[in-house]
Design a protein around this motif. Structure first.
Motif, PDB file in Angstrom:
ATOM      1  N   ILE A  58      33.461  12.932  68.085  1.00 20.20           N
ATOM      2  CA  ILE A  58      33.426  14.368  67.812  1.00 20.20           C
ATOM      3  C   ILE A  58      33.633  14.550  66.315  1.00 20.20           C
ATOM      4  CG2 ILE A  58      34.364  16.617  68.423  1.00 20.20           C
ATOM      5  CD1 ILE A  58      35.609  15.046  70.916  1.00 20.20           C
ATOM      6  N   GLN A  66      28.753  21.424  62.040  1.00 26.11           N
ATOM      7  CA  GLN A  66      28.976  20.011  61.723  1.00 26.11           C
ATOM      8  C   GLN A  66      27.771  19.368  61.037  1.00 26.11           C
ATOM      9  OE1 GLN A  66      29.738  20.028  65.986  1.00 26.11           O
ATOM     10  NE2 GLN A  66      31.133  18.328  65.608  1.00 26.11           N
ATOM     11  N   GLY A 130      37.457  11.147  67.547  1.00 28.96           N
ATOM     12  CA  GLY A 130      37.151  12.311  66.724  1.00 28.96           C
ATOM     13  C   GLY A 130      37.893  12.239  65.411  1.00 28.96           C
ATOM     14  N   GLY A 134      37.495  17.405  64.612  1.00 26.91           N
ATOM     15  CA  GLY A 134      37.003  16.653  65.769  1.00 26.91           C
ATOM     16  C   GLY A 134      38.098  15.789  66.374  1.00 26.91           C
TER      17      GLY A 134
END
Length: 294
Positions: A58, A66, A130, A134
């Motif tokens: 993530i 992102q 992540g 994230g």
């Protein structure tokens, strides 16, 4: 075949593994009028076709839109160690208010396991990782994966072998204490955007629900967690990970913590050879199958 004189020879390495990407990303869901994507990176070895363990990553972005390429090259060693990496896009703020990101991550993993055969994935060896915001999402997944919390459905989630948190936000309420030089009282901050336009001080209940410590007790059923954080992180305070580690130890959770000396927020000092080897060793330790072709 006879080669001409003075031709130099490089011996081919049949055990070599390279990383490859498909031409296009996969759309795993459409939400709030936006297609959300997964970017797959695969190991590739000549004359070898088999399934691989998967790390769903993530990507950090302060919860805004992102850049799925941000750490793509940093993860090359993980891919060539024999892992598929799937970089997941979530709905960004201000549209994706907490827990939207956690819901997206769980939806993405359900998609991945449903289409595991199409992506050469071993569904018995799944990991979640992540970084930064994230990392916050990965931690919230870690704390709630074996529950029905922060999810859009009661459909069972696949088993995860372990989770990895790279310098993730842990506790919104203590960010100002850990980083006193930063102003967290503006509604324009990422944290306020995550909470729907309210700072952690203005809406402490929402901040608590968006903080992983709120979910970790002695009875919480979690999978192994690896934490890595740079000691000189200028964006997410190092002490955030200290708080998580100390609390998790008190609650008897299976957590390993590495401090990356002198590293700032996800820069080259952090993504060094030793850091990547720690991640790979952690993955290798927790995967179930004996992948002996490397």
């Amino acid at each position: 075949m006879k080669l001409p004189k003075d031709v130099k020879i490089i011996k081919g390495d049949h055990g070599n593994v390279r990383a490859r990407m498909e031409r296009e990303d996969v759309v795993y869901q459409r939400k709030a009028g936006k297609n959300l994507h997964i970017r797959f990176i695969y190991p590739q070895q000549d004359r070898v076709e088999r399934k691989y363990p998967l790390i769903m990553h993530i990507q950090g972005s302060a919860w805004f839109e992102q850049n799925l390429n941000d750490h793509l090259l940093d993860f090359k060693e993980i891919v060539t160690a024999g892992y598929v990496v799937a970089i997941v896009e979530y709905l960004p703020v201000p549209y994706g208010i907490f827990p939207s990101q956690v819901e997206d991550a769980k939806t993405a993993m359900r998609y991945i396991t449903k289409h595991a055969d199409d992506h050469l994935i071993d569904p018995d060896n799944l990991f979640v990782m992540g970084d930064s915001s994230g990392g916050h999402t990965a931690l919230m997944c870690w704390a709630t994966w074996n529950t029905n919390k922060l999810d859009t459905t009661t459909q069972p989630l696949p088993q995860i072998r372990a989770f990895i948190d790279l310098y993730g936000v842990v506790d919104l309420a203590t960010l100002s204490e850990d980083h006193p030089d930063e102003n967290y009282e503006s509604i324009g901050t990422p944290e306020a955007q995550l909470l729907g336009g309210y700072t952690p001080t203005q809406n402490p209940k929402a901040a608590q629900k968006a903080s992983v410590l709120h979910y970790i007790t002695e009875s919480t059923q979690t999978d192994p967690l690896l934490i890595l954080h740079g000691t000189k992180d200028s964006l997410v305070p190092f002490n955030q990970s200290v708080r998580l580690f100390v609390h998790s130890q008190k609650m008897n959770q299976k957590v390993t913590f590495y401090a990356v000396e002198d590293a700032d927020h996800g820069q080259s000092v952090f993504y060094n050879e030793q850091t990547m080897q720690v991640i790979i060793d952690f993955l290798d330790k927790h995967k179930t199958s004996n992948y002996d072709w490397f």
